[in-house]
Design a protein around this motif. Structure first.
Motif, PDB file in Angstrom:
ATOM      1  N   ARG A 146     -26.310  -9.183 -19.939  1.00 49.77           N
ATOM      2  CA  ARG A 146     -26.605  -9.315 -21.360  1.00 49.77           C
ATOM      3  C   ARG A 146     -28.112  -9.391 -21.575  1.00 49.77           C
ATOM      4  NH1 ARG A 146     -23.381 -13.873 -23.202  1.00 49.77           N
ATOM      5  NH2 ARG A 146     -24.840 -14.196 -24.896  1.00 49.77           N
ATOM      6  N   MET A 169     -20.843  -9.915 -17.485  1.00 47.93           N
ATOM      7  CA  MET A 169     -21.420  -9.926 -18.832  1.00 47.93           C
ATOM      8  C   MET A 169     -22.636 -10.849 -18.886  1.00 47.93           C
ATOM      9  SD  MET A 169     -19.316 -10.974 -22.196  1.00 47.93           S
ATOM     10  CE  MET A 169     -20.109 -11.847 -23.507  1.00 47.93           C
ATOM     11  N   GLU A 170     -22.502 -12.002 -18.235  1.00 46.67           N
ATOM     12  CA  GLU A 170     -23.624 -12.948 -18.247  1.00 46.67           C
ATOM     13  C   GLU A 170     -24.839 -12.388 -17.541  1.00 46.67           C
ATOM     14  OE1 GLU A 170     -23.344 -16.989 -17.212  1.00 46.67           O
ATOM     15  OE2 GLU A 170     -21.463 -17.277 -18.297  1.00 46.67           O
ATOM     16  N   VAL A 171     -24.597 -11.566 -16.536  1.00 46.32           N
ATOM     17  CA  VAL A 171     -25.716 -11.036 -15.760  1.00 46.32           C
ATOM     18  C   VAL A 171     -26.448  -9.942 -16.523  1.00 46.32           C
ATOM     19  CG1 VAL A 171     -26.344  -9.811 -13.643  1.00 46.32           C
ATOM     20  CG2 VAL A 171     -24.701 -11.681 -13.558  1.00 46.32           C
ATOM     21  N   GLU A 229     -29.992 -11.605 -22.788  1.00 43.21           N
ATOM     22  CA  GLU A 229     -30.646 -12.842 -22.325  1.00 43.21           C
ATOM     23  C   GLU A 229     -30.201 -13.175 -20.901  1.00 43.21           C
ATOM     24  OE1 GLU A 229     -28.062 -13.506 -24.975  1.00 43.21           O
ATOM     25  OE2 GLU A 229     -29.325 -12.074 -26.039  1.00 43.21           O
ATOM     26  N   GLY A 230     -29.558 -12.195 -20.242  1.00 46.05           N
ATOM     27  CA  GLY A 230     -28.977 -12.469 -18.934  1.00 46.05           C
ATOM     28  C   GLY A 230     -30.002 -12.475 -17.815  1.00 46.05           C
ATOM     29  N   VAL A 231     -29.507 -12.691 -16.605  1.00 43.18           N
ATOM     30  CA  VAL A 231     -30.376 -12.874 -15.442  1.00 43.18           C
ATOM     31  C   VAL A 231     -31.279 -11.660 -15.216  1.00 43.18           C
ATOM     32  CG1 VAL A 231     -30.435 -13.315 -12.967  1.00 43.18           C
ATOM     33  CG2 VAL A 231     -28.668 -14.360 -14.383  1.00 43.18           C
ATOM     34  N   ALA A 280     -18.413 -12.916 -15.886  1.00 41.53           N
ATOM     35  CA  ALA A 280     -19.558 -13.154 -14.997  1.00 41.53           C
ATOM     36  C   ALA A 280     -20.527 -11.981 -15.046  1.00 41.53           C
ATOM     37  CB  ALA A 280     -19.071 -13.389 -13.566  1.00 41.53           C
TER      38      ALA A 280
END
Lengths: 303, 271, 367
Positions: free
Chosen positions: A145, A141-143, A147-149, A139
């Motif tokens: 990265r 990592m997604e934030v 292209e993340g939030v 989670a």
């Protein structure tokens, strides 16, 4: 007449060990026992394709700290290992400090809520703690990265022209560990804080202390055991972290856990890996012993 | 009396400047990434960054993915077996360690029971890798038992904790009363001790189940090829291009954990 | 305490000792105690906390095992039996009701464990519920009833298997004063109706005096005196017994002649009075005697009085008044007198007064 008493006590002791036996057998078979084998392996020679050759050697231990140049046989410090150890300590320490800065006010916040609300806030801390570590790392990592939030938002707002590289940096690892281990800081501090008698705080204000002085001179010393417990509880798993640096460090920024893993692939150096594992274990045990000593001392003091 | 309106706000004893904001930031930080993760599991597009509308497609994809089904089944089998074993032996150990005062070897027993909580997972993982490698060579057996044994071992302290707490809070005179009313030791255990201990056992089992289901590190090192559990499967996938399929699995996983933890929390509070 | 009538004794404690711990932590809870409890008796073990009374009860129940000696139940040695094999039941101080069972299930538990048929269990449970007036609450859980009701359930539960002896460990200590008084009467009634031998442990002397057929006063692991309430109160044989039960005046006196009217003692004032001797006390020399405050009377006629002293303090108690005097040899002495309806205090502080002592009021102690 003393004999029946003795035999009764003897029977009770036998019963106790019979009841303990299954748990101890499993733990010795699949947790404690194998640790001894690691110790043995650290004194053996590495096999050519992984595994070991059963010859006594202290080479692995030598290699933990030093390296020998293959050409001129000079001995130097093993920079690669030492820098990884140093990074692990540094990142773990940074994580602990950040966790304290965020965790302490959070614990204070929960402890000062009305009684019937506290459990709800506490549950909000506990839930992330018991959810899968890998998922939480993913989670984060997604934030962070490219292209993340965060980067998308900043790009859209025009603050930056190109994404900031956060993922695969030391900072990313620290952020990940902070995210994952933060509840371990909040919970023990809250436990001490909850027992705090707020009439003491009243007395502080009555005696002309400012808010900051009340915090520093009254609240902080009284919840010190909780702070120490929280710090150790964050520092120790950070030091041994494996998943977080692997996912967020991108294979370049290793920590001790990853270094140990690297020694156990095909054709790698199992004795060295074992020696590194034992080293990590010793560091962690020293930290825990320190914690136990402080905790029991505080216990005695506060009776 | 006009002054009353302008009088300063009552002095709040508990306020510390900035603390509430930091606490709120803390809660946001804990939950925002999870919310994002859950949100993107419903993304219609293949990206985990660009929102392209709501869809169940990744849940369907995960449902149809044989590898995921296989890993999920294995996760559940291992967790169920490990939980059963760990909870049973932890209950016995709890009974052995709480009914009497200090005994010889007590410190060593507690050290062994709590060892999985203290030793870094990576160290236990390589230790088991080495140890089980030896056994695998010696016996030729490479089945699930290694995973179950390893999971059972590190689940024991988690199961033991609430069981022991419950036993310590239990009034021993209740057992005396049962014995006084002609219940044999076994009947006392069946009719009085066990029913009163039950919430503790349930809580312990739930913790053990969650812990087993979540484990990555030890499983990664102990598993034989093809023995992926859901977490190790996901860890493998993270190296590749990540699709919202992972988000979908994670969301289901999260839901299970949250439900179990909440049940545990309320069970404990009632007890 | 004749051992030949052991057949009529419900419980016999024979030279029982109980030692906890070893070495420096060694505590002697019971020191060679011998006592007999007769059938159908309300027998009370009275003493301060830590005197060994609860240990003695737990030894009879089987929760503790004696370090030495024998415990006989209707003549048979039960020392080696586990609690569940002893036909005695206990009412615990904390009641120890099973929280996961209803009132009726609690009461039926013992019978169920004994393997009694369902119909008999149900019938007995109903009888017990009636006996303790709890029929309406039979299906409640034990945490849904009041403390007094829990007390009744605990009693019914212990009585249901119709034990040979019922052991009660300070069962009234958790109740408030009013309930306690009610339960004292209730307990006495239950004992009469069931005809079961009750062994009752308490530290409350008033409770012991009002309820018991026999009282054993204990201190420091020893039984100091066994007797009927009146006996214990009027003729304490021991300084501790005299002090622990009621208020007492202690005087030093000299044993004088044993005339036709019994033993005479010479008081410090020089006057001789009749006194009762303990069974195994000394027969000459200086002794301590006790006089209860209500067995003495003040008089302005000093010449006829047994003792004389100065009135130092008057304490008004509603029903009676306590007069604190100082005798000529500086010994304090208290006289208790019933208040009269005229409301006038007959004496004033500083008065020189005589003290008359009634017949049989002087008791010689053993020490």
């Amino acid at each position: 007449m003393t004999e029946p008493v003795n035999s009764r006590m003897h029977k009770a002791a036998v019963n106790r060990w019979l009841l303990l036996a299954p748990a101890l057998v499993i733990l010795c078979f699949a947790a404690s026992g194998p640790l001894l084998i690691v110790l043995v392996y650290s004194f053996l020679q590495p096999g050519d394709y992984g595994g070991v050759v059963w010859n006594f050697s202290i080479e692995a231990w030598f290699n933990v700290l030093f390296q020998e140049d293959i050409f001129d046989e000079t001995v130097t410090f093993a920079d690669a290992h030492l820098s990884i150890f140093w990074r692990s300590v540094r990142l773990s320490f940074g994580t602990t400090v950040m966790a304290f800065v965020i965790g302490f006010p959070t614990a204070y916040f929960i402890a000062t809520r009305p009684k019937q609300q506290r459990d709800m806030w506490l549950l909000l801390i506990i839930i992330p703690f018991w959810t899968n570590l890998l998922i939480r790392t993913f989670a984060i990592m997604e934030v962070i990265r490219n292209e993340g939030v965060i980067n998308s938002a900043l790009l859209a707002a025009g603050v930056i022209d190109s994404p900031i590289q956060i993922l695969f940096t030391d900072f990313a690892i620290m952020l990940g560990m902070l995210y994952v281990y933060l509840p371990l800081m909040v919970l023990p501090i809250y436990a001490s804080m909850e027992r705090l008698d707020f009439s003491i705080v009243e007395a502080g204000y009555d005696l002309y202390a400012s808010r900051f002085k009340v915090l520093r001179r009254i609240i902080l010393p009284l919840v010190k055991p909780g702070v120490i417990a929280g710090s150790i509880l964050v520092f120790v798993p950070s030091l041994g972290a494996y998943v977080t640096p692997r996912v967020l460090g991108g294979g370049k920024n290793l920590m001790v856990g990853n270094l140990i893993e690297l020694q156990f692939g095909q054709g790698r150096n199992w004795p060295l890996g074992s020696a590194l594992a034992v080293t990590l274990l010793v560091i962690v045990m020293v930290a825990l012993l320190f914690y136990v000593r402080v905790a029991t001392k505080e216990d005695i003091k506060h009776g | 009396m006009a002054d009353a309106a302008r009088s300063p706000k009552a002095f709040s004893l508990k306020r510390q400047p900035g603390f509430s904001s930091l606490a709120i930031a803390c809660f946001l930080m804990l939950y925002a990434p999870i919310v994002v993760l859950v949100l993107y599991s419903f993304n219609a597009g293949t990206s985990i960054a660009i929102w392209e509308g709501f869809s169940w497609r990744w849940y369907e994809a995960a449902w149809q993915n044989e590898q995921i089904k296989d890993a999920a089944t294995r996760s559940l089998i291992v967790a169920a077996c490990a939980t059963t074993v760990a909870t049973t032996v932890a209950t016995l150990a709890g009974l052995a360690t709480t009914r009497t005062g200090k005994f010889r070897g007590q410190t060593a027993v507690f050290a062994i029971i709590n060892q999985p909580l203290m030793v870094p997972e990576i160290v236990t993982a390589v230790a088991l890798l080495i140890f089980f490698a030896i056994i695998k060579v010696a016996t030729g057996y490479t089945g699930l038992v290694y995973l179950i044994a390893a999971h059972a071992a590190f689940c024991i302290p988690f199961a033991y904790l609430p069981i022991r707490a419950r036993l310590e809070g239990m009034d021993l005179t209740l057992e005396h009363a049962a014995a006084d009313l002609y219940a044999t030791p076994w009947k006392t255990f069946r009719r009085v001790t066990l029913p009163l201990l039950w919430p503790g056992i349930l809580a312990g089992a739930m913790l053990a189940f969650v812990i087993s289901l979540d484990d990555v590190v030890i499983t990664e090192f102990v598993k034989t090829a093809g023995q992926d559990t859901l977490p190790t499967y996901m860890l493998g996938q993270l190296r590749r291009v990540v699709t919202p399929e992972i988000n979908a699995i994670s969301t289901v996983f999260l839901a299970i954990s949250v439900v179990l933890v909440c049940i545990f929390f309320f069970l404990n509070r009632k007890g | 305490m004749n051992s030949s009538n052991g057949g009529s004794q419900a419980v016999r404690i024979e030279a029982v000792s109980k030692v906890f711990g070893e070495g420096e932590g060694r505590v002697v809870a019971l020191d060679n105690v011998t006592v007999g409890i007769r059938q159908n008796e309300f027998f009370t073990l009275l003493g301060p906390s830590g005197c060994g009374k609860t240990t003695l009860l737990r030894l009879i129940a089987g929760f503790e095992h004696p370090t030495g000696g024998e415990i006989l139940l209707e003549g048979a040695d039960i020392s080696a039996l586990p609690p569940y094999a002893r036909p005695v039941n206990t009412v615990f101080q904390s009641y120890a009701l099973f929280p996961h069972m209803t009132v009726a299930q609690n009461i039926g538990f013992g019978l169920e464990m004994l393997g009694k048929p369902r119909a008999e269990i149900d019938r007995t449970v109903d009888d017990m519920l009636q006996l303790v007036k709890m029929t309406e609450l039979k299906d409640r859980h034990t945490n849904q009833i009041s403390g007094g009701q829990q007390q009744r359930v605990a009693l019914a539960r212990a009585l249901a298997p119709h034990p040979k002896v019922l052991l009660l460990d300070e069962p009234l200590s958790a109740l408030d004063l009013k309930l306690r008084k009610e339960m004292q009467i209730e307990l006495k009634r239950l004992q009469n109706e069931t005809g079961i031998t009750f062994v009752f442990v308490t530290h409350d002397q008033e409770e012991a005096l009002t309820m018991s057929d026999q009282i054993a006063v204990m201190n420091n692991g020893k039984i100091l005196q066994v007797g009927a309430p009146r006996d214990i109160y009027d003729h304490p044989a021991d300084r501790f017994v005299a002090q622990f039960i009621g208020e007492t005046n202690f005087l030093t006196a000299e044993l004088a002649s044993r005339g036709k009217s019994g033993t005479q003692v010479k008081l410090p004032s020089g006057k001789s009075v009749a006194a009762a001797l303990p069974a195994d006390g000394r027969t000459q020399g200086l002794v301590t005697v006790v006089v209860r405050p209500e067995h003495a009377r003040l008089t302005k006629v000093k010449s006829k009085a047994a003792l004389t002293g100065t009135l130092e303090n008057i304490v008004y108690f509603g029903t009676d008044t306590h007069y604190h005097l100082q005798l000529e040899d500086k010994t304090p002495f208290i006289v208790r007198e019933q208040n009269q309806p005229d409301g006038q205090a007959p004496y004033r502080e500083g008065d020189q007064l005589g003290i008359e002592i009634g017949a049989d009021a002087v008791q010689v102690l053993r020490d």
